[in-house]
Design a protein around this motif. Structure first.
Motif, PDB file in Angstrom:
ATOM      1  N   LYS A  63       0.801  -1.219   0.000  1.00 20.49           N
ATOM      2  CA  LYS A  63       0.000   0.000   0.000  1.00 20.49           C
ATOM      3  C   LYS A  63       0.837   1.275   0.000  1.00 20.49           C
ATOM      4  N   THR A  64       2.066   1.210   0.496  1.00 15.86           N
ATOM      5  CA  THR A  64       2.916   2.394   0.519  1.00 15.86           C
ATOM      6  C   THR A  64       4.238   2.093  -0.177  1.00 15.86           C
ATOM      7  N   PHE A  65       4.765   3.123  -0.839  1.00 13.63           N
ATOM      8  CA  PHE A  65       6.002   2.965  -1.597  1.00 13.63           C
ATOM      9  C   PHE A  65       6.936   4.144  -1.348  1.00 13.63           C
ATOM     10  N   GLU A  66       8.206   3.828  -1.140  1.00 14.15           N
ATOM     11  CA  GLU A  66       9.228   4.847  -0.974  1.00 14.15           C
ATOM     12  C   GLU A  66      10.442   4.426  -1.798  1.00 14.15           C
ATOM     13  N   LEU A  67      11.028   5.380  -2.499  1.00 14.93           N
ATOM     14  CA  LEU A  67      12.216   5.111  -3.301  1.00 14.93           C
ATOM     15  C   LEU A  67      13.456   5.621  -2.592  1.00 14.93           C
ATOM     16  N   GLU A  68      14.467   4.785  -2.498  1.00 16.64           N
ATOM     17  CA  GLU A  68      15.789   5.157  -1.994  1.00 16.64           C
ATOM     18  C   GLU A  68      16.732   5.030  -3.184  1.00 16.64           C
ATOM     19  N   ILE A  69      17.201   6.167  -3.682  1.00 23.09           N
ATOM     20  CA  ILE A  69      18.039   6.161  -4.878  1.00 23.09           C
ATOM     21  C   ILE A  69      19.348   6.878  -4.573  1.00 23.09           C
ATOM     22  N   HIS A  70      20.447   6.175  -4.800  1.00 22.46           N
ATOM     23  CA  HIS A  70      21.770   6.743  -4.545  1.00 22.46           C
ATOM     24  C   HIS A  70      22.726   6.317  -5.648  1.00 22.46           C
ATOM     25  N   GLY A  71      23.521   7.269  -6.140  1.00 26.22           N
ATOM     26  CA  GLY A  71      24.521   6.929  -7.149  1.00 26.22           C
ATOM     27  C   GLY A  71      24.834   8.093  -8.054  1.00 26.22           C
ATOM     28  N   PRO A  72      25.639   7.830  -9.072  1.00 26.11           N
ATOM     29  CA  PRO A  72      26.141   8.890  -9.935  1.00 26.11           C
ATOM     30  C   PRO A  72      25.068   9.592 -10.768  1.00 26.11           C
ATOM     31  N   ASP A  73      23.959   8.927 -11.047  1.00 28.61           N
ATOM     32  CA  ASP A  73      22.895   9.540 -11.854  1.00 28.61           C
ATOM     33  C   ASP A  73      21.568   9.570 -11.084  1.00 28.61           C
ATOM     34  N   GLU A  74      21.679   9.759  -9.761  1.00 27.75           N
ATOM     35  CA  GLU A  74      20.484   9.661  -8.918  1.00 27.75           C
ATOM     36  C   GLU A  74      19.430  10.722  -9.218  1.00 27.75           C
ATOM     37  N   ASP A  75      19.828  11.939  -9.584  1.00 26.34           N
ATOM     38  CA  ASP A  75      18.825  12.975  -9.863  1.00 26.34           C
ATOM     39  C   ASP A  75      17.946  12.585 -11.050  1.00 26.34           C
ATOM     40  N   GLU A  76      18.578  12.102 -12.104  1.00 28.66           N
ATOM     41  CA  GLU A  76      17.820  11.662 -13.281  1.00 28.66           C
ATOM     42  C   GLU A  76      16.974  10.430 -12.950  1.00 28.66           C
ATOM     43  N   ALA A  77      17.536   9.526 -12.165  1.00 26.89           N
ATOM     44  CA  ALA A  77      16.807   8.315 -11.783  1.00 26.89           C
ATOM     45  C   ALA A  77      15.582   8.651 -10.943  1.00 26.89           C
TER      46      ALA A  77
ATOM     47  N   LYS B 182      13.791  11.379 -11.010  1.00 33.27           N
ATOM     48  CA  LYS B 182      12.762  11.956 -11.885  1.00 33.27           C
ATOM     49  C   LYS B 182      12.079  10.864 -12.708  1.00 33.27           C
ATOM     50  N   ALA B 183      12.875   9.986 -13.297  1.00 30.53           N
ATOM     51  CA  ALA B 183      12.315   8.940 -14.156  1.00 30.53           C
ATOM     52  C   ALA B 183      11.460   7.951 -13.368  1.00 30.53           C
ATOM     53  N   MET B 184      11.944   7.535 -12.209  1.00 30.14           N
ATOM     54  CA  MET B 184      11.196   6.562 -11.405  1.00 30.14           C
ATOM     55  C   MET B 184       9.900   7.179 -10.862  1.00 30.14           C
ATOM     56  N   THR B 185       9.961   8.416 -10.421  1.00 28.42           N
ATOM     57  CA  THR B 185       8.758   9.097  -9.936  1.00 28.42           C
ATOM     58  C   THR B 185       7.724   9.187 -11.051  1.00 28.42           C
ATOM     59  N   TYR B 186       8.178   9.483 -12.242  1.00 28.34           N
ATOM     60  CA  TYR B 186       7.292   9.576 -13.404  1.00 28.34           C
ATOM     61  C   TYR B 186       6.564   8.245 -13.649  1.00 28.34           C
ATOM     62  N   VAL B 187       7.280   7.131 -13.555  1.00 27.47           N
ATOM     63  CA  VAL B 187       6.671   5.808 -13.766  1.00 27.47           C
ATOM     64  C   VAL B 187       5.548   5.566 -12.747  1.00 27.47           C
ATOM     65  N   PHE B 188       5.817   5.871 -11.484  1.00 26.75           N
ATOM     66  CA  PHE B 188       4.790   5.670 -10.456  1.00 26.75           C
ATOM     67  C   PHE B 188       3.572   6.556 -10.725  1.00 26.75           C
ATOM     68  N   HIS B 189       3.813   7.827 -11.069  1.00 30.25           N
ATOM     69  CA  HIS B 189       2.699   8.738 -11.325  1.00 30.25           C
ATOM     70  C   HIS B 189       1.909   8.355 -12.574  1.00 30.25           C
ATOM     71  N   GLN B 190       2.592   7.812 -13.576  1.00 26.79           N
ATOM     72  CA  GLN B 190       1.899   7.343 -14.784  1.00 26.79           C
ATOM     73  C   GLN B 190       0.886   6.259 -14.457  1.00 26.79           C
ATOM     74  N   HIS B 191       1.176   5.483 -13.426  1.00 27.76           N
ATOM     75  CA  HIS B 191       0.295   4.377 -13.036  1.00 27.76           C
ATOM     76  C   HIS B 191      -0.552   4.731 -11.816  1.00 27.76           C
ATOM     77  N   ASN B 192      -0.613   6.024 -11.501  1.00 27.98           N
ATOM     78  CA  ASN B 192      -1.430   6.531 -10.394  1.00 27.98           C
ATOM     79  C   ASN B 192      -1.107   5.865  -9.063  1.00 27.98           C
ATOM     80  N   VAL B 193       0.184   5.649  -8.814  1.00 32.23           N
ATOM     81  CA  VAL B 193       0.636   5.051  -7.559  1.00 32.23           C
ATOM     82  C   VAL B 193       1.470   6.098  -6.818  1.00 32.23           C
ATOM     83  N   PRO B 194       1.015   6.519  -5.628  1.00 32.31           N
ATOM     84  CA  PRO B 194       1.779   7.511  -4.875  1.00 32.31           C
ATOM     85  C   PRO B 194       3.112   6.938  -4.373  1.00 32.31           C
ATOM     86  N   VAL B 195       4.150   7.762  -4.399  1.00 39.35           N
ATOM     87  CA  VAL B 195       5.480   7.319  -3.979  1.00 39.35           C
ATOM     88  C   VAL B 195       6.216   8.490  -3.336  1.00 39.35           C
TER      89      VAL B 195
END
Length: 83
Positions: free
Chosen positions: A50-64, A66-79
């Protein structure tokens, strides 16, 4: 149990997007934490969560983030995403 096409599309979209980045992408649910690059982990961990949180760390984390948040929002899943 039958898995809907929408759920399957969501899992594939998360995995495919995560694979594009070098950064570590961990999804924390109300049940457990798992690597977004593991299709098997995604399938069993997301189903019923029911709940989702992303932990993203690394050399391209800012782009990651944005992209991962977009995927969740495209499927109407809060993150939530780590800062």
């Amino acid at each position: 149990m039958e898995i809907s096409n929408t759920f399957a599309e969501f899992v594939v979209a998360i995995n495919k997007t995560a694979q594009e980045f070098q950064s570590s992408i961990v999804i924390k649910t109300d049940r457990k934490s798992f690597d977004a690059k593991s299709i098997l982990g995604l399938t069993y961990s997301i189903l019923g969560s029911k709940t989702f949180e992303l932990e993203i760390h690394g050399p391209d984390e800012d782009e990651a983030k944005k992209a991962m948040t977009y995927v969740f929002h495209q499927h109407n899943v809060p993150v939530c995403v780590n800062e």
